[in-house]
Motif scaffolding. Structure first.
Motif, PDB file in Angstrom:
ATOM      1  N   LEU A 130       4.843 -94.349  52.724  1.00  0.00           N
ATOM      2  CA  LEU A 130       6.063 -93.559  52.582  1.00  0.00           C
ATOM      3  C   LEU A 130       5.662 -92.096  52.696  1.00  0.00           C
ATOM      4  O   LEU A 130       4.488 -91.749  52.601  1.00  0.00           O
ATOM      5  CB  LEU A 130       6.719 -93.782  51.217  1.00  0.00           C
ATOM      6  N   ASN A 131       6.640 -91.221  52.874  1.00  0.00           N
ATOM      7  CA  ASN A 131       6.344 -89.794  52.789  1.00  0.00           C
ATOM      8  C   ASN A 131       7.539 -89.047  52.229  1.00  0.00           C
ATOM      9  O   ASN A 131       8.689 -89.461  52.389  1.00  0.00           O
ATOM     10  CB  ASN A 131       5.920 -89.213  54.144  1.00  0.00           C
ATOM     11  N   SER A 132       7.242 -87.964  51.535  1.00  0.00           N
ATOM     12  CA  SER A 132       8.260 -87.090  50.960  1.00  0.00           C
ATOM     13  C   SER A 132       8.016 -85.696  51.517  1.00  0.00           C
ATOM     14  O   SER A 132       6.955 -85.116  51.294  1.00  0.00           O
ATOM     15  CB  SER A 132       8.157 -87.088  49.431  1.00  0.00           C
ATOM     16  N   LEU A 133       8.997 -85.163  52.256  1.00  0.00           N
ATOM     17  CA  LEU A 133       8.814 -83.921  53.006  1.00  0.00           C
ATOM     18  C   LEU A 133       9.859 -82.886  52.599  1.00  0.00           C
ATOM     19  O   LEU A 133      11.029 -83.222  52.384  1.00  0.00           O
ATOM     20  CB  LEU A 133       8.927 -84.189  54.508  1.00  0.00           C
ATOM     21  N   ARG A 134       9.440 -81.623  52.543  1.00  0.00           N
ATOM     22  CA  ARG A 134      10.356 -80.513  52.275  1.00  0.00           C
ATOM     23  C   ARG A 134      10.082 -79.398  53.277  1.00  0.00           C
ATOM     24  O   ARG A 134       8.926 -79.006  53.491  1.00  0.00           O
ATOM     25  CB  ARG A 134      10.145 -79.946  50.861  1.00  0.00           C
ATOM     26  N   PHE A 135      11.155 -78.893  53.881  1.00  0.00           N
ATOM     27  CA  PHE A 135      11.040 -77.809  54.855  1.00  0.00           C
ATOM     28  C   PHE A 135      12.083 -76.747  54.552  1.00  0.00           C
ATOM     29  O   PHE A 135      13.017 -76.961  53.786  1.00  0.00           O
ATOM     30  CB  PHE A 135      11.241 -78.335  56.281  1.00  0.00           C
ATOM     31  N   GLY A 136      11.937 -75.601  55.223  1.00  0.00           N
ATOM     32  CA  GLY A 136      12.829 -74.476  55.015  1.00  0.00           C
ATOM     33  C   GLY A 136      14.128 -74.597  55.789  1.00  0.00           C
ATOM     34  O   GLY A 136      14.569 -75.692  56.162  1.00  0.00           O
ATOM     35  N   ASP A 137      14.739 -73.468  56.049  1.00  0.00           N
ATOM     36  CA  ASP A 137      16.009 -73.371  56.765  1.00  0.00           C
ATOM     37  C   ASP A 137      15.837 -73.935  58.170  1.00  0.00           C
ATOM     38  O   ASP A 137      15.047 -73.438  58.967  1.00  0.00           O
ATOM     39  CB  ASP A 137      16.423 -71.899  56.825  1.00  0.00           C
ATOM     40  N   LEU A 138      16.596 -74.980  58.493  1.00  0.00           N
ATOM     41  CA  LEU A 138      16.415 -75.677  59.763  1.00  0.00           C
ATOM     42  C   LEU A 138      16.967 -74.895  60.948  1.00  0.00           C
ATOM     43  O   LEU A 138      16.769 -75.296  62.102  1.00  0.00           O
ATOM     44  CB  LEU A 138      17.049 -77.072  59.697  1.00  0.00           C
ATOM     45  N   SER A 139      17.631 -73.778  60.695  1.00  0.00           N
ATOM     46  CA  SER A 139      18.075 -72.945  61.818  1.00  0.00           C
ATOM     47  C   SER A 139      16.937 -72.065  62.337  1.00  0.00           C
ATOM     48  O   SER A 139      17.066 -71.443  63.398  1.00  0.00           O
ATOM     49  CB  SER A 139      19.255 -72.067  61.388  1.00  0.00           C
ATOM     50  N   PRO A 164       2.539 -99.640  58.617  1.00  0.00           N
ATOM     51  CA  PRO A 164       3.935 -99.243  58.818  1.00  0.00           C
ATOM     52  C   PRO A 164       4.390 -98.156  57.866  1.00  0.00           C
ATOM     53  O   PRO A 164       4.011 -98.141  56.694  1.00  0.00           O
ATOM     54  CB  PRO A 164       4.709-100.547  58.551  1.00  0.00           C
ATOM     55  N   THR A 165       5.172 -97.225  58.383  1.00  0.00           N
ATOM     56  CA  THR A 165       5.868 -96.248  57.540  1.00  0.00           C
ATOM     57  C   THR A 165       7.249 -96.825  57.276  1.00  0.00           C
ATOM     58  O   THR A 165       8.057 -96.977  58.193  1.00  0.00           O
ATOM     59  CB  THR A 165       5.971 -94.885  58.242  1.00  0.00           C
ATOM     60  N   VAL A 166       7.524 -97.167  56.019  1.00  0.00           N
ATOM     61  CA  VAL A 166       8.691 -97.987  55.707  1.00  0.00           C
ATOM     62  C   VAL A 166       9.813 -97.202  55.035  1.00  0.00           C
ATOM     63  O   VAL A 166      10.855 -97.782  54.701  1.00  0.00           O
ATOM     64  CB  VAL A 166       8.287 -99.186  54.819  1.00  0.00           C
ATOM     65  N   GLY A 167       9.647 -95.918  54.850  1.00  0.00           N
ATOM     66  CA  GLY A 167      10.712 -95.133  54.230  1.00  0.00           C
ATOM     67  C   GLY A 167      10.193 -93.777  53.803  1.00  0.00           C
ATOM     68  O   GLY A 167       9.080 -93.374  54.141  1.00  0.00           O
ATOM     69  N   GLY A 168      11.030 -93.069  53.039  1.00  0.00           N
ATOM     70  CA  GLY A 168      10.653 -91.749  52.562  1.00  0.00           C
ATOM     71  C   GLY A 168      11.872 -90.888  52.317  1.00  0.00           C
ATOM     72  O   GLY A 168      13.009 -91.380  52.234  1.00  0.00           O
ATOM     73  N   GLU A 169      11.646 -89.599  52.214  1.00  0.00           N
ATOM     74  CA  GLU A 169      12.737 -88.652  52.011  1.00  0.00           C
ATOM     75  C   GLU A 169      12.376 -87.337  52.672  1.00  0.00           C
ATOM     76  O   GLU A 169      11.195 -87.025  52.897  1.00  0.00           O
ATOM     77  CB  GLU A 169      13.013 -88.443  50.519  1.00  0.00           C
ATOM     78  N   ILE A 170      13.408 -86.575  53.012  1.00  0.00           N
ATOM     79  CA  ILE A 170      13.203 -85.262  53.614  1.00  0.00           C
ATOM     80  C   ILE A 170      14.356 -84.355  53.204  1.00  0.00           C
ATOM     81  O   ILE A 170      15.522 -84.764  53.247  1.00  0.00           O
ATOM     82  CB  ILE A 170      13.086 -85.368  55.150  1.00  0.00           C
ATOM     83  N   TYR A 171      14.018 -83.136  52.764  1.00  0.00           N
ATOM     84  CA  TYR A 171      15.018 -82.168  52.327  1.00  0.00           C
ATOM     85  C   TYR A 171      14.707 -80.802  52.919  1.00  0.00           C
ATOM     86  O   TYR A 171      13.556 -80.505  53.258  1.00  0.00           O
ATOM     87  CB  TYR A 171      15.034 -82.063  50.796  1.00  0.00           C
ATOM     88  N   PHE A 172      15.748 -79.987  52.987  1.00  0.00           N
ATOM     89  CA  PHE A 172      15.619 -78.648  53.554  1.00  0.00           C
ATOM     90  C   PHE A 172      16.227 -77.621  52.595  1.00  0.00           C
ATOM     91  O   PHE A 172      17.314 -77.829  52.062  1.00  0.00           O
ATOM     92  CB  PHE A 172      16.340 -78.564  54.905  1.00  0.00           C
ATOM     93  N   ASP A 173      15.514 -76.541  52.393  1.00  0.00           N
ATOM     94  CA  ASP A 173      16.039 -75.417  51.624  1.00  0.00           C
ATOM     95  C   ASP A 173      15.201 -74.199  51.976  1.00  0.00           C
ATOM     96  O   ASP A 173      13.996 -74.309  52.220  1.00  0.00           O
ATOM     97  CB  ASP A 173      15.980 -75.682  50.115  1.00  0.00           C
ATOM     98  N   GLU A 174      15.831 -73.034  51.950  1.00  0.00           N
ATOM     99  CA  GLU A 174      15.127 -71.817  52.358  1.00  0.00           C
ATOM    100  C   GLU A 174      13.943 -71.497  51.450  1.00  0.00           C
ATOM    101  O   GLU A 174      13.042 -70.747  51.837  1.00  0.00           O
ATOM    102  CB  GLU A 174      16.095 -70.640  52.385  1.00  0.00           C
ATOM    103  N   ALA A 184       2.221 -87.649  50.923  1.00  0.00           N
ATOM    104  CA  ALA A 184       2.013 -88.952  51.563  1.00  0.00           C
ATOM    105  C   ALA A 184       1.699 -90.008  50.517  1.00  0.00           C
ATOM    106  O   ALA A 184       0.871 -89.798  49.625  1.00  0.00           O
ATOM    107  CB  ALA A 184       0.877 -88.855  52.578  1.00  0.00           C
ATOM    108  N   PHE A 185       2.361 -91.151  50.652  1.00  0.00           N
ATOM    109  CA  PHE A 185       2.242 -92.277  49.719  1.00  0.00           C
ATOM    110  C   PHE A 185       1.723 -93.488  50.481  1.00  0.00           C
ATOM    111  O   PHE A 185       2.151 -93.745  51.611  1.00  0.00           O
ATOM    112  CB  PHE A 185       3.623 -92.572  49.123  1.00  0.00           C
ATOM    113  N   SER A 186       0.803 -94.226  49.860  1.00  0.00           N
ATOM    114  CA  SER A 186       0.326 -95.467  50.477  1.00  0.00           C
ATOM    115  C   SER A 186       0.161 -96.523  49.407  1.00  0.00           C
ATOM    116  O   SER A 186      -0.144 -96.215  48.247  1.00  0.00           O
ATOM    117  CB  SER A 186      -1.007 -95.234  51.198  1.00  0.00           C
ATOM    118  N   ALA A 187       0.346 -97.784  49.803  1.00  0.00           N
ATOM    119  CA  ALA A 187       0.171 -98.917  48.894  1.00  0.00           C
ATOM    120  C   ALA A 187      -0.588-100.016  49.614  1.00  0.00           C
ATOM    121  O   ALA A 187      -0.390-100.248  50.810  1.00  0.00           O
ATOM    122  CB  ALA A 187       1.525 -99.442  48.413  1.00  0.00           C
TER     123      ALA A 187
END
Length: 747
Positions: A130-139, A164-174, A184-187
């Motif tokens: 799995l992965n958990s991602l955070r990024f800035g302003d997508l513009s 296999p990458t079976v899921g995760g989350e992604i968010y955006f904020d400045e 990154a998560f692995s099992a």
């Protein structure tokens, strides 16, 4: 001993990231001034990234015990949890934030490689990521560049490695404009009797380095990860490692093969701080020492200095201690896989590490004094509540005008196409989710990923692990303690709604500079909230990662982001529950409380632009009872679907279930509450379920007996998302918005 021309000074220590008092402490430990190699050793091992010197005092407060825990938190390469039938699941989450900020492709790729090595070094074969991602302003063009690089790095490495990458989350904020977060998560699965340990003992036992040759990539990567990102950070690109997934695949097979021989005393991945980290941690744990000849380390560059060999973070490498006399066994296995395998030293009883180069002693350091839990410093930092917290608490929903039904379509379009809510199709289509044929979620969407427990040599079983990563950092920023509690609760809720039983947690704690009192307050409050929630839900913490210094001069600290990676277990595949509406005429219910709460919702934050509000309503007892009720109804076979209410509120939850099943819905309004809070508020402890009419008596009878708040919402229909008699949008239009929004932005 090599002292160079002159011994380093306190100014040298400062440039290496050490405090003056730490330099003095090193002098006392050694009984003399260190040479440059020794000072470099202490600088990486006492960096925040390796020693957790600013966090360990609080991490120790987290719950760590349960009947299923097979490894003490933080003492092995990864957590290890008993899942029954002689099997265990090894799992962990780690960050590669700073490298990804400068070189997103390699930063993300090596993050994936490193976390998988932690799993198979335990003797477990990785089965899911799995992965958990955070990024800035997508513009911003920069954000798009970082997103493209990180996603491609994750995909290319994971796909080639064959997990296999079976899921995760992604968010955006400045707040993440300068500092993206890449967790990154692995099992993996291992038979309980075949677990390998990260230790070293037995005088005379040989020490091997295996895998890739050692180069100059990643030198001082640990200290680089323990400072703020700045304009000068690009000068430290050599601190970013370079990965080779095909080499890692060979290393996986060779590692599991040597562990299976039974001749391995201890084994550890060379991640942060490279050789010095593995030799010191294994020696300290086994209460032994080592003599290491750096001339015998296979290198990619000529004339590497001792500190460069010791501190390099070149990827795809392991340190292995085996039984004396079995050298030919390990050599033959690595020869078969065409990998480097070099004996570089042996175990001693000195509890010290002696490193030689060209026949000369270049470093003599005590193992125990280098490591976390040993002599590495531990600090209680100053902390205080930021002034904005009290300002956020003053928010009153009554100061915000409620909406009319004719406003719903416009808000729904905004939310369904918002990067924080819309489909991640543009991302996940770049990942192989089916390699290994164990993923049970690809064609059956659910709140958490379901992965069948299977692998070469493992006993046949119907078990599945249920895994998820969760954190709404906007909630944590508004109230770190409550926000962290919500992150744990939502992870549990997602596993329960999928039909699993929550077992244990790994965490990735992403914060700003710990020397800033307001930032450290975020950290302390979040850890305390996480601990309280984990105790309440009986999900002990198996380990994880702390990533401080996610802070820059232009954007300040990122939102406090304590990402929760949670492991659950599904014993019976018949308990598998999905989120999609199944058939026209099914009844839709909301289980859990409805409140007039729009605080910290995506609606309030991005649609109305009101960013100062507290975290959403949350109550432990209610959350617990809701989860137990969903679990019970799934076990009885009463539900057609279950989907927790989270980002975007009730309307988005209903829309996601409708779109996943190519159906529609008609629901009633709730005149007891504001329309905006009813449809778009994000108060916690709520789940949308659908049932066939035949189960009406069972479900309502059970919920009434449970004295749980619940509400009949309406019905599943053939098409259209309707509130009362108002068609908000067609399912086709909703899917077009939802599925294509992120891809359209990234074109």
């Amino acid at each position: 001993m090599d002292t160079l021309e002159s011994l380093p000074t306190v100014e040298t220590a400062r440039k290496l990231g050490l405090l003056p008092e730490e330099f003095e402490q090193i002098n006392q430990i050694l009984g003399r001034q260190p040479n440059f190699t020794e000072l470099s050793i202490f600088s990486v091992m006492w960096s925040e990234h390796c020693s957790y010197k600013n966090s360990i005092v609080w991490l120790k407060t987290l719950p760590r015990d349960s009947e299923r825990m097979l490894a003490k938190a933080g003492e092995e390469n990864a957590g290890l949890v008993d899942i029954g039938d002689g099997l265990a699941c090894s799992f962990k989450i780690e960050s590669h934030n700073h490298p990804s900020a400068l070189e997103p492709y390699q930063g993300a790729a090596t993050g994936v490689g490193g976390i998988n090595r932690d799993i198979f070094t335990m003797g477990a074969r990785p089965i899911a990521q799995l992965n958990s991602l955070r990024f800035g302003d997508l513009s911003l063009a920069k954000t798009k560049r970082l997103l493209r690089g990180v996603v491609k790095g994750i995909g290319d490495y994971g796909n080639a490695f064959g997990i296999p990458t079976v899921g995760g989350e992604i968010y955006f904020d400045e707040c993440y404009n300068t500092n993206p977060l890449v967790n990154a998560f692995s099992a993996g699965i291992v038979e309980v009797g075949n677990v390998a340990k990260a230790t070293s003992y037995g005088v005379g036992n040989p020490v091997f380095i295996v895998g890739s040759a050692t180069g100059k990539d990643g030198i001082h990567g640990a200290t680089f990860a323990s400072e703020d990102i700045s304009a000068a950070s690009t000068d430290k690109l050599p601190a970013v490692q370079v990965g080779d997934p095909f080499m890692e695949k060979l290393l996986l097979e060779a590692t599991l093969e040597i562990i299976a021989t039974g001749h391995v005393i201890g084994i550890q991945d060379m991640g942060a701080a490279g050789i010095i980290c593995s030799t010191s941690e294994m020696s300290a744990k086994g209460e032994h020492g080592m003599i290491i000849d750096l001339d015998k380390v296979p290198t990619r560059q000529a004339n590497m200095a001792p500190f460069e060999i010791l501190l390099s973070e070149s990827q795809e490498r392991m340190l292995v201690v085996i039984e004396k006399g079995k050298e030919d066994v390990i050599q033959s296995i690595f020869d078969k896989w065409d990998l480097n395998c070099a004996q570089i030293g042996e175990v001693t009883d000195t509890q010290r590490l002696h490193f030689y180069r060209h026949g000369e002693l270049v470093a003599d350091v005590p193992a125990y004094d280098l490591v976390l839990g040993g002599g590495a410093p531990q600090y209680h930092r100053e902390y205080k509540e930021p002034a904005y917290i009290q300002e956020y608490a003053k928010f009153d929903a009554d100061d915000v005008d409620d909406i009319e039904l004719e406003d719903v379509a416009k808000i729904a379009e905004h939310l369904l196409s918002h990067p924080n809510i819309c489909s991640r199709k543009w991302v996940y289509e770049q990942y192989d989710s089916m390699v290994g044929t164990a993923n049970r979620s690809t064609n059956a969407p659910s709140d958490a990923a379901v992965v069948r427990v299977k692998g070469p040599g493992l006993p046949a079983t119907d078990k599945s692990i249920v895994i998820t990563v969760d954190c709404n950092s906007r909630y944590v920023n508004a109230n770190p303690r409550q926000g962290a509690m919500i992150a744990v609760a939502e992870a549990c809720r997602n596993i329960v709604c999928t039909g699993g039983e929550p077992l244990a947690v790994t965490n990735n704690l992403n914060f700003g500079n710990p020397y800033v009192p307001e930032v450290y307050w975020h950290f302390v409050e979040a850890v305390q909230g996480m601990g309280e929630a984990c105790r309440r839900f009986s999900t002990p913490v198996t380990g994880g990662n702390v990533s401080f210094y996610n802070q820059s001069s232009d954007h300040g600290p990122v939102f406090p982001t304590p990402t929760i990676g949670m492991l659950g277990l599904m014993e019976n595949p018949d308990h598998r529950m999905t989120l999609d509406f199944k058939k026209e005429g099914d009844l839709i219910y909301l289980v859990g409380p409805s409140t007039n709460d729009i605080a910290s919702s995506e609606y309030l934050y991005s649609y109305l632009g009101i960013k100062a509000s507290p975290a959403p309503t949350f109550d432990f007892e209610t959350e617990w009872r809701v989860q137990e009720s969903i679990k019970t109804m799934i076990r009885h076979g009463w539900l057609q679907s279950a989907h927790d209410v989270s980002d975007g509120g009730l309307f988005v939850t209903l829309a996601e279930s409708a779109m996943a099943g190519n159906k529609g819905f008609t629901i009633n309004v709730d005149t007891r509450h504001r329309t905006d809070s009813y449809l778009f508020g994000e108060s916690q402890s709520r789940v949308v379920i659908s049932i066939s009419p035949e189960q009406l008596q069972h479900v309502e009878g059970y919920l009434n007996d449970s004295i749980l708040p619940f509400r009949f919402l309406g019905n599943v229909t053939a098409e259209g998302l309707r509130i009362e008699d108002t068609l908000v949008m067609t399912c086709e239009a909703a899917k077009s918005l939802y599925d294509n929004a992120l891809g359209n932005i990234m074109k």
